[in-house]
Design a protein around this motif. Sequence first.
Motif, short mmCIF file in Angstrom:
data_model
loop_
_atom_site.label_atom_id
_atom_site.label_comp_id
_atom_site.label_asym_id
_atom_site.label_seq_id
_atom_site.Cartn_x
_atom_site.Cartn_y
_atom_site.Cartn_z
N THR A 138 0.88 -1.16 0.00
CA THR A 138 0.00 0.00 0.00
C THR A 138 0.91 1.21 0.00
O THR A 138 1.67 1.43 0.95
CB THR A 138 -0.90 0.03 1.26
N TRP A 139 0.88 1.98 -1.07
CA TRP A 139 1.75 3.15 -1.20
C TRP A 139 1.10 4.36 -0.58
O TRP A 139 -0.12 4.53 -0.64
CB TRP A 139 2.07 3.41 -2.67
N VAL A 140 1.89 5.21 0.02
CA VAL A 140 1.37 6.42 0.65
C VAL A 140 2.17 7.64 0.19
O VAL A 140 3.31 7.52 -0.24
CB VAL A 140 1.40 6.33 2.20
N GLU A 141 1.53 8.80 0.27
CA GLU A 141 2.22 10.06 -0.01
C GLU A 141 3.28 10.27 1.08
O GLU A 141 3.04 9.95 2.24
CB GLU A 141 1.24 11.23 -0.01
N PRO A 142 4.43 10.83 0.76
CA PRO A 142 5.48 11.02 1.77
C PRO A 142 5.19 12.22 2.67
O PRO A 142 5.80 13.28 2.56
CB PRO A 142 6.73 11.25 0.90
N LYS A 143 4.23 12.07 3.56
CA LYS A 143 3.81 13.15 4.46
C LYS A 143 4.30 12.96 5.89
O LYS A 143 4.11 13.84 6.72
CB LYS A 143 2.27 13.26 4.48
N PHE A 144 4.88 11.81 6.19
CA PHE A 144 5.31 11.50 7.55
C PHE A 144 6.75 10.99 7.52
O PHE A 144 7.23 10.54 6.50
CB PHE A 144 4.44 10.40 8.16
#
Length: 75
Positions: A40-46
């Motif tokens: 599951t890919w996520v935006e690099p926000k953390f």
Amino acid sequence: MGKVGTGWSRTVSSQIRKQLDSVVSPKSKLTRPIRKPKATWVEPKFYADVEYRDITSEGLLRASSFKRLSRNDKS
């Protein structure tokens, strides 16, 4: 740089999942493709704060421990 196998509880894991679910991305943001069909890919926000004792000759973290997930306000 490796895996972190300690430093969180089920409660913390659930909180992290909720934060990451809010930034799910339809595709990877990595510059080099990796084959992970179930990822599951996520935006690099953390970013994860991780404490470790050393870096091995292979470039991996030794004795790493998760401390917290923080929001990257610059992204």
